[in-house]
Design a protein around this motif. Structure first.
Motif, PDB file in Angstrom:
ATOM      1  N   GLY A 161       5.363   7.141  -0.367  1.00 32.85           N
ATOM      2  CA  GLY A 161       5.961   5.837  -0.135  1.00 32.85           C
ATOM      3  C   GLY A 161       6.930   5.800   1.021  1.00 32.85           C
ATOM      4  N   GLN A 162       7.965   4.965   0.855  1.00 31.73           N
ATOM      5  CA  GLN A 162       8.954   4.760   1.905  1.00 31.73           C
ATOM      6  C   GLN A 162       9.674   6.055   2.256  1.00 31.73           C
ATOM      7  OE1 GLN A 162       9.298   1.802   3.421  1.00 31.73           O
ATOM      8  NE2 GLN A 162      10.789   2.627   4.851  1.00 31.73           N
ATOM      9  N   GLU A 163       9.917   6.884   1.260  1.00 29.47           N
ATOM     10  CA  GLU A 163      10.591   8.164   1.505  1.00 29.47           C
ATOM     11  C   GLU A 163       9.798   9.015   2.486  1.00 29.47           C
ATOM     12  OE1 GLU A 163      11.886  12.225  -0.944  1.00 29.47           O
ATOM     13  OE2 GLU A 163      10.625  10.701  -1.880  1.00 29.47           O
ATOM     14  N   LEU A 164       8.476   9.078   2.301  1.00 30.10           N
ATOM     15  CA  LEU A 164       7.624   9.865   3.189  1.00 30.10           C
ATOM     16  C   LEU A 164       7.618   9.280   4.598  1.00 30.10           C
ATOM     17  CD1 LEU A 164       5.521  12.072   3.761  1.00 30.10           C
ATOM     18  CD2 LEU A 164       3.764  10.496   2.917  1.00 30.10           C
ATOM     19  N   ALA A 218      -4.292   4.763   5.716  1.00 29.64           N
ATOM     20  CA  ALA A 218      -3.982   4.422   4.327  1.00 29.64           C
ATOM     21  C   ALA A 218      -3.126   3.166   4.260  1.00 29.64           C
ATOM     22  CB  ALA A 218      -3.286   5.592   3.640  1.00 29.64           C
ATOM     23  N   LEU A 219      -2.174   3.040   5.189  1.00 30.48           N
ATOM     24  CA  LEU A 219      -1.311   1.859   5.211  1.00 30.48           C
ATOM     25  C   LEU A 219      -2.095   0.595   5.532  1.00 30.48           C
ATOM     26  CD1 LEU A 219       1.888   3.197   7.006  1.00 30.48           C
ATOM     27  CD2 LEU A 219       1.723   2.409   4.645  1.00 30.48           C
ATOM     28  N   ARG A 258       0.817  -1.215   0.000  1.00 30.20           N
ATOM     29  CA  ARG A 258       0.000   0.000   0.000  1.00 30.20           C
ATOM     30  C   ARG A 258       0.853   1.267   0.000  1.00 30.20           C
ATOM     31  NH1 ARG A 258      -2.683  -2.963   4.364  1.00 30.20           N
ATOM     32  NH2 ARG A 258      -4.377  -4.187   3.461  1.00 30.20           N
ATOM     33  N   LEU A 259       2.158   1.134   0.072  1.00 26.76           N
ATOM     34  CA  LEU A 259       3.026   2.309   0.120  1.00 26.76           C
ATOM     35  C   LEU A 259       2.809   3.283  -1.033  1.00 26.76           C
ATOM     36  CD1 LEU A 259       6.522   1.119   1.408  1.00 26.76           C
ATOM     37  CD2 LEU A 259       4.925   2.699   2.495  1.00 26.76           C
ATOM     38  N   PRO A 260       2.602   2.776  -2.282  1.00 30.06           N
ATOM     39  CA  PRO A 260       2.390   3.740  -3.384  1.00 30.06           C
ATOM     40  C   PRO A 260       1.174   4.641  -3.168  1.00 30.06           C
ATOM     41  CG  PRO A 260       2.907   1.562  -4.259  1.00 30.06           C
ATOM     42  CD  PRO A 260       2.697   1.389  -2.783  1.00 30.06           C
ATOM     43  N   GLU A 277       0.789   9.179  -0.267  1.00 30.89           N
ATOM     44  CA  GLU A 277       1.374  10.383  -0.837  1.00 30.89           C
ATOM     45  C   GLU A 277       0.874  11.591  -0.053  1.00 30.89           C
ATOM     46  OE1 GLU A 277       1.855  12.730  -5.108  1.00 30.89           O
ATOM     47  OE2 GLU A 277       0.763  10.838  -5.003  1.00 30.89           O
ATOM     48  N   ALA A 278       1.788  12.438   0.353  1.00 35.98           N
ATOM     49  CA  ALA A 278       1.435  13.556   1.235  1.00 35.98           C
ATOM     50  C   ALA A 278       0.321  14.412   0.658  1.00 35.98           C
ATOM     51  CB  ALA A 278       2.671  14.401   1.510  1.00 35.98           C
ATOM     52  N   GLY A 279       0.454  14.828  -0.600  1.00 37.89           N
ATOM     53  CA  GLY A 279      -0.529  15.716  -1.201  1.00 37.89           C
ATOM     54  C   GLY A 279      -1.899  15.083  -1.327  1.00 37.89           C
ATOM     55  N   ALA A 280      -1.932  13.779  -1.619  1.00 38.70           N
ATOM     56  CA  ALA A 280      -3.214  13.102  -1.815  1.00 38.70           C
ATOM     57  C   ALA A 280      -3.933  12.839  -0.497  1.00 38.70           C
ATOM     58  CB  ALA A 280      -2.994  11.794  -2.566  1.00 38.70           C
ATOM     59  N   LEU A 281      -3.175  12.616   0.577  1.00 34.60           N
ATOM     60  CA  LEU A 281      -3.787  12.274   1.859  1.00 34.60           C
ATOM     61  C   LEU A 281      -4.075  13.488   2.738  1.00 34.60           C
ATOM     62  CD1 LEU A 281      -1.684   9.120   2.873  1.00 34.60           C
ATOM     63  CD2 LEU A 281      -3.986   9.183   1.907  1.00 34.60           C
ATOM     64  N   ALA A 282      -3.467  14.618   2.414  1.00 30.87           N
ATOM     65  CA  ALA A 282      -3.643  15.810   3.258  1.00 30.87           C
ATOM     66  C   ALA A 282      -5.010  16.439   3.045  1.00 30.87           C
ATOM     67  CB  ALA A 282      -2.553  16.829   2.949  1.00 30.87           C
TER      68      ALA A 282
END
Length: 402
Positions: free
Chosen positions: A349-352, A385-386, A259-261, A264-269
């Protein structure tokens, strides 16, 4: 068994964390080695369980049989350490940084920092551990056959051979969290192109191994009218519970990775507007005079340097008298964000997740490429989301009240 983790980059004090985990034994080839306090449980069990057996088979040892049993526990510890070092040193060839080796009740694990794996490399790193134990078993066998070892030396050498042979064979069983599970994972990964599907398959392989162990060592003796050995049943229960939990954790982690893809910060904010800290409640209400007409964006305050610093509390705004709105600063009705608690809208993803792990607090401002606030990201939404769940309903005026 190997374990991947990125906690070494979280900014925590590694020495303090090591003291909580156990006793730091130093570094071997640059890799920190920690003896977990739980190891003393398995050491005590070994002495209590095998001391009487050694004493009965070797009456001349007397009370010294318990010392020999403790030496057996130490030899097992050394065997596991060599096993884990083989993982760490093989991983180093591929540039995978080893954070530490932890020796514990269940044997041990090598903890890595973040790295990029592939099916082939994953297998090589995993199989290096059992291979090291087979080498130790062969060396012990050569010592037994080439030297006339008697007494305690012969007993320990014989135990050393069998222990390493069993450790090696057990770890190549095809299921996670055992090293052999990486073979299953990599095979499915190679066929499907999905590491997550491989991990789930290997996790179920681990669960099947547990069922097989219980059937063989517990159910079959009972069904045949025999009396299972109590020590063997206890060991089966301990090992089975460890494997079942490890297999389950692997399956959960794989599903989270899948579910990592979606993270995304912008999509979940949720939408947010930026206001300077110098603004007043009246200026805010001029923008949204009647919040009851519908959802309103969260309000993030930014300091003189333009960086997000706080979030306006809608409940606190509602308590400000109309006559005091023009003289009440928004900072008086807000709560602070953690230091540096803002993320780029495109982070995902993992970076976030790695970045959020380094930040304090549970809310983070989201900014665009110009540094303008566009949203407010909540930790609960990321976790939802995860887990494949939808975030809870309801947003309060100008952000949630705390």
């Amino acid at each position: 068994m190997t374990d991947t983790d990125t906690r070494g980059r979280s900014g925590r004090n590694p020495r303090k964390q090591a003291r909580k985990e156990g006793i730091a034994l130093g570094r071997i080839f640059g890799v920190p080695v920690i003896l977990a306090y739980s190891w003393f449980i398995i050491a005590a069990f070994t002495v209590i369980a095998y001391g009487p057996v050694l004493q009965a088979n070797n009456p001349l040892l007397g009370i010294g049989a318990y010392l020999v049993a403790f030496a057996y526990a130490v030899l097992l510890l050394i065997s596991v350490l060599v096993h884990e070092l083989a993982h760490a040193l093989t991983a180093r060839i591929f540039g995978w940084p080893s954070e530490k080796i932890v020796l514990n009740l269940w044997g041990g694990h090598t903890q890595f920092e973040s790295f990029t794996a592939s099916p082939g490399r994953s297998v090589l790193v995993a199989m290096a551990g059992p291979a090291a134990n087979f080498v130790l078993a062969a060396a012990g066998w050569l010592l037994l056959t080439g030297a006339d070892l008697r007494g305690v030396a012969g007993i320990l050498a014989n135990i050393f051979v069998w222990a390493n042979l069993l450790i090696g064979l057990f770890n190549v069983l095809p299921g996670l969290p055992l090293d052999g599970g990486r073979l299953v994972e990599s095979a499915v990964w190679k066929l499907t192109g999905s590491q997550e599907k491989g991990t789930v398959a290997a996790g179920w392989g681990g669960r099947i191994i547990v069922i097989a162990l219980v059937l063989w060592f517990v159910a079959l003796p009972l069904l045949s009218g025999g009396r299972p050995d109590v020590s063997l049943m206890l060991i089966t229960a301990l090992v089975g519970s460890f494997l079942w939990m490890g297999a389950g954790a692997s399956i959960v982690q794989a599903r989270l990775r899948g579910r990592l893809p979606l993270v995304e910060a912008g999509a979940l904010a949720e939408p947010a507007l930026g206001f300077p800290e110098s603004a007043t409640v009246a200026e805010l209400l001029a923008l949204v005079p009647d919040p009851s007409t519908g959802a309103v964006p969260a309000i993030v305050l930014y300091g003189p340097d333009g960086r997000p610093a706080g979030v306006v509390d809608g409940a606190a705004v509602a308590t400000v008298p109309a006559g005091a709105a023009a003289t009440t600063a928004l900072t008086a009705v807000s709560y602070a964000l953690g230091p540096g608690a803002y993320v780029p809208a495109w982070s995902k993803g993992q970076e976030l997740l790695q970045y959020l792990a380094q930040l304090d607090g549970v809310e983070y401002a989201v900014v665009d490429r110009d540094g303008t606030v566009t949203g407010l990201l909540r930790q609960s939404v990321v976790l939802a989301a995860l887990k494949g769940r939808r975030p809870g309903p309801g947003k309060r005026m100008f952000g949630q009240s705390r």
